[in-house]
Scaffold this motif. Structure first.
Motif, mmCIF file in Angstrom:
data_model
loop_
_atom_site.group_PDB
_atom_site.id
_atom_site.type_symbol
_atom_site.label_atom_id
_atom_site.label_comp_id
_atom_site.label_asym_id
_atom_site.label_seq_id
_atom_site.Cartn_x
_atom_site.Cartn_y
_atom_site.Cartn_z
ATOM 1 N N VAL A 270 19.922 45.432 39.059
ATOM 2 C CA VAL A 270 19.755 46.511 40.041
ATOM 3 C C VAL A 270 19.455 47.850 39.377
ATOM 4 C CG1 VAL A 270 21.311 45.356 41.644
ATOM 5 C CG2 VAL A 270 22.217 47.114 40.107
ATOM 6 N N HIS A 271 19.470 47.913 38.051
ATOM 7 C CA HIS A 271 19.359 49.200 37.373
ATOM 8 C C HIS A 271 17.926 49.610 37.067
ATOM 9 C CE1 HIS A 271 23.668 49.426 37.162
ATOM 10 N NE2 HIS A 271 23.724 48.228 36.607
ATOM 11 N N THR A 272 16.963 48.765 37.398
ATOM 12 C CA THR A 272 15.558 49.143 37.289
ATOM 13 C C THR A 272 14.883 48.840 38.617
ATOM 14 O OG1 THR A 272 14.780 46.968 36.546
ATOM 15 C CG2 THR A 272 15.530 48.523 34.834
ATOM 16 N N LEU A 273 13.783 49.534 38.896
ATOM 17 C CA LEU A 273 13.063 49.283 40.136
ATOM 18 C C LEU A 273 12.581 47.836 40.190
ATOM 19 C CD1 LEU A 273 11.752 50.172 42.774
ATOM 20 C CD2 LEU A 273 9.787 50.999 41.439
ATOM 21 N N ASP B 77 31.403 36.236 48.499
ATOM 22 C CA ASP B 77 31.972 36.429 47.161
ATOM 23 C C ASP B 77 31.185 37.447 46.343
ATOM 24 O OD1 ASP B 77 33.736 34.372 47.870
ATOM 25 O OD2 ASP B 77 32.475 32.836 46.923
ATOM 26 N N VAL B 78 29.860 37.383 46.423
ATOM 27 C CA VAL B 78 29.024 38.158 45.492
ATOM 28 C C VAL B 78 28.571 39.499 46.039
ATOM 29 C CG1 VAL B 78 28.222 36.024 44.407
ATOM 30 C CG2 VAL B 78 26.853 37.063 46.225
ATOM 31 N N THR B 79 28.561 39.666 47.364
ATOM 32 C CA THR B 79 27.987 40.896 47.918
ATOM 33 C C THR B 79 28.789 42.150 47.599
ATOM 34 O OG1 THR B 79 26.945 39.619 49.684
ATOM 35 C CG2 THR B 79 27.137 41.992 50.025
ATOM 36 N N PRO B 80 30.118 42.139 47.637
ATOM 37 C CA PRO B 80 30.829 43.391 47.333
ATOM 38 C C PRO B 80 30.490 43.974 45.962
ATOM 39 C CG PRO B 80 32.311 41.870 48.433
ATOM 40 C CD PRO B 80 31.047 41.101 48.140
ATOM 41 N N SER B 81 30.401 43.142 44.924
ATOM 42 C CA SER B 81 30.064 43.674 43.599
ATOM 43 C C SER B 81 28.618 44.148 43.564
ATOM 44 C CB SER B 81 30.295 42.610 42.519
ATOM 45 O OG SER B 81 29.448 41.494 42.723
ATOM 46 N N LEU B 82 27.761 43.482 44.296
ATOM 47 C CA LEU B 82 26.362 43.912 44.369
ATOM 48 C C LEU B 82 26.247 45.256 45.070
ATOM 49 C CD1 LEU B 82 23.536 43.031 43.617
ATOM 50 C CD2 LEU B 82 23.427 41.728 45.755
ATOM 51 N N LEU B 83 27.036 45.460 46.106
ATOM 52 C CA LEU B 83 27.049 46.761 46.783
ATOM 53 C C LEU B 83 27.516 47.866 45.840
ATOM 54 C CD1 LEU B 83 28.466 45.696 50.256
ATOM 55 C CD2 LEU B 83 26.269 46.815 49.854
ATOM 56 N N ALA B 84 28.519 47.566 45.030
ATOM 57 C CA ALA B 84 29.003 48.563 44.071
ATOM 58 C C ALA B 84 27.914 48.927 43.068
ATOM 59 C CB ALA B 84 30.242 48.042 43.360
ATOM 60 N N LYS B 85 27.181 47.931 42.585
ATOM 61 C CA LYS B 85 26.105 48.185 41.624
ATOM 62 C C LYS B 85 24.972 48.985 42.252
ATOM 63 C CE LYS B 85 27.033 44.021 38.900
ATOM 64 N NZ LYS B 85 26.532 42.667 38.538
ATOM 65 N N LEU B 86 24.662 48.700 43.495
ATOM 66 C CA LEU B 86 23.619 49.471 44.181
ATOM 67 C C LEU B 86 24.056 50.913 44.373
ATOM 68 C CD1 LEU B 86 22.482 46.847 46.825
ATOM 69 C CD2 LEU B 86 21.054 47.800 45.004
ATOM 70 N N GLY B 87 25.344 51.118 44.617
ATOM 71 C CA GLY B 87 25.850 52.480 44.714
ATOM 72 C C GLY B 87 25.710 53.229 43.404
ATOM 73 N N GLU B 88 26.001 52.542 42.301
ATOM 74 C CA GLU B 88 25.840 53.161 40.984
ATOM 75 C C GLU B 88 24.375 53.500 40.702
ATOM 76 O OE1 GLU B 88 27.406 50.310 38.299
ATOM 77 O OE2 GLU B 88 29.470 50.461 39.045
ATOM 78 N N GLY C 124 22.221 54.300 42.939
ATOM 79 C CA GLY C 124 21.737 55.287 43.900
ATOM 80 C C GLY C 124 20.808 54.725 44.965
ATOM 81 N N ASP C 125 20.838 53.411 45.174
ATOM 82 C CA ASP C 125 19.946 52.785 46.155
ATOM 83 C C ASP C 125 20.715 52.574 47.460
ATOM 84 O OD1 ASP C 125 18.141 51.354 47.628
ATOM 85 O OD2 ASP C 125 17.605 49.961 46.018
ATOM 86 N N SER C 126 20.899 53.654 48.201
ATOM 87 C CA SER C 126 21.676 53.574 49.437
ATOM 88 C C SER C 126 20.935 52.810 50.528
ATOM 89 C CB SER C 126 22.022 54.982 49.931
ATOM 90 O OG SER C 126 20.847 55.744 50.150
ATOM 91 N N LEU D 260 22.421 45.447 52.901
ATOM 92 C CA LEU D 260 23.389 44.446 52.456
ATOM 93 C C LEU D 260 24.712 44.554 53.199
ATOM 94 C CD1 LEU D 260 21.293 43.805 50.300
ATOM 95 C CD2 LEU D 260 23.153 43.605 48.655
ATOM 96 N N GLU D 261 25.087 45.752 53.616
ATOM 97 C CA GLU D 261 26.297 45.910 54.437
ATOM 98 C C GLU D 261 26.143 45.176 55.763
ATOM 99 O OE1 GLU D 261 29.233 47.186 54.098
ATOM 100 O OE2 GLU D 261 29.183 48.686 52.489
ATOM 101 N N ILE D 262 24.963 45.300 56.369
ATOM 102 C CA ILE D 262 24.696 44.590 57.621
ATOM 103 C C ILE D 262 24.789 43.081 57.402
ATOM 104 C CG2 ILE D 262 22.902 44.061 59.328
ATOM 105 C CD1 ILE D 262 21.897 46.975 58.900
ATOM 106 N N ILE D 263 24.134 42.612 56.339
ATOM 107 C CA ILE D 263 24.125 41.173 56.049
ATOM 108 C C ILE D 263 25.544 40.667 55.779
ATOM 109 C CG2 ILE D 263 23.334 39.434 54.390
ATOM 110 C CD1 ILE D 263 20.746 41.077 54.112
#
Length: 273
Positions: free
Chosen positions: A74-77, A180-191, A193-195, A201-204
């Motif tokens: 998630v750290h590169t486009l 299982d995997v979405t919460p950590s993925l949401l945290a990484k997206l927050g880091e 800056g991809d709101s 992903l929150e909806i999903i």
């Protein structure tokens, strides 16, 4: 080409399954659900089209071994695009998996509300695919631009004979993994800056809780009717029909909220004591 109008839920589900144009697939799925909930469709009829062996698909993406699917950081486009593309592919398969449950098992002696639940799932998966496809376009890409794998559809083939097996594998293994995997993925997206992607992903994630709950509800229903222990039956079916490992970490809280308690899956993990 627009599919002919169907007069039954089974016919409408098969028409959506067959659609190779993905906008049309999503449109037909939503229309089928709306017609079903408006109670303008019967359940099935002798003239319904036959279930396809495989769902309709566009020419792209190429289907390859999971080892050849692009890396998803998630750290590169480029990495985020690869991740969103992979998620879109999962959601596309999830549309067809829900439609297949409706069409394949419409002859089962289950209440009408069973089909209410699975058409809700199908409509929400179509919504998810639409959101992710739009996000790919916003980022300068599109669904089909990268290769994907075919592992999810294999769940149809190995559980075609048994509704309980289908429920055990699709919502209670495959979809529960998303919890299982979405919460950590949401945290990484927050880091990163991809709101915008995080909001999708929150909806999903919230919808996936409902989907697992629908699966758990009807799996327990079938087990109660057969007078078997649901956790034990789940473990038997997973060992018989699922090729991979049931891997931790588990989001025990979200799973339990959906009716999938640790007694179901903990003993299946290779790391269980």
């Amino acid at each position: 080409m627009t599919a002919p109008a169907q007069t039954t839920l089974r016919g409408s589900a098969v028409a959506a399954l067959l659609a190779a144009d993905l906008d049309e697939k999503c449109r037909l799925t939503t229309a089928a659900g709306e017609a079903w909930f408006a109670r303008t469709l019967g359940l099935s009829a002798p003239g319904d089209p036959r279930l396809p062996q495989r769902p309709g698909r566009p020419v792209k993406p190429d289907l390859v071994s999971p080892r050849l699917v692009p890396k998803r950081s998630v750290h590169t486009l480029e990495g985020r695009i690869a991740m969103i593309h992979a998620l879109a592919h999962i959601e596309l398969n999830a549309i067809d998996l829900a439609l297949d449950i409706v069409a394949r098992f419409c002859g089962q002696p289950v209440p009408r509300s069973f089909f209410d639940g699975w058409m809700t799932v199908a409509m929400e998966e179509a919504k998810h695919f639409g959101l992710l496809s739009k996000r790919l376009r916003d980022l300068g890409s599109h669904y089909g631009a990268m290769p994907a794998h075919d592992g999810l559809w294999q769940a149809v083939e190995v559980t075609a004979h048994d509704l309980a097996a289908r429920l055990a594998i699709v919502p209670l293994i495959l979809e529960a993994r998303g919890l299982d995997v979405t919460p950590s993925l949401l945290a990484k997206l927050g880091e990163a800056g991809d709101s915008e992607t995080a909001a999708i992903l929150e909806i999903i994630y919230n919808d996936e809780k409902k989907h697992v709950a629908i699966g758990a509800k009807w799996f327990r229903f079938l087990c109660a009717r057969q007078r078997v222990d649901p956790a034990q039956r789940f473990q038997e079916l997973v060992r018989a029909c699922f090729r991979g490992d049931v891997k931790p970490p588990f989001n025990d809280r979200a799973r339990a909220e959906a009716g999938l308690t640790p007694t179901f899956y903990r003993s299946l993990s290779p790391l269980s004591s």
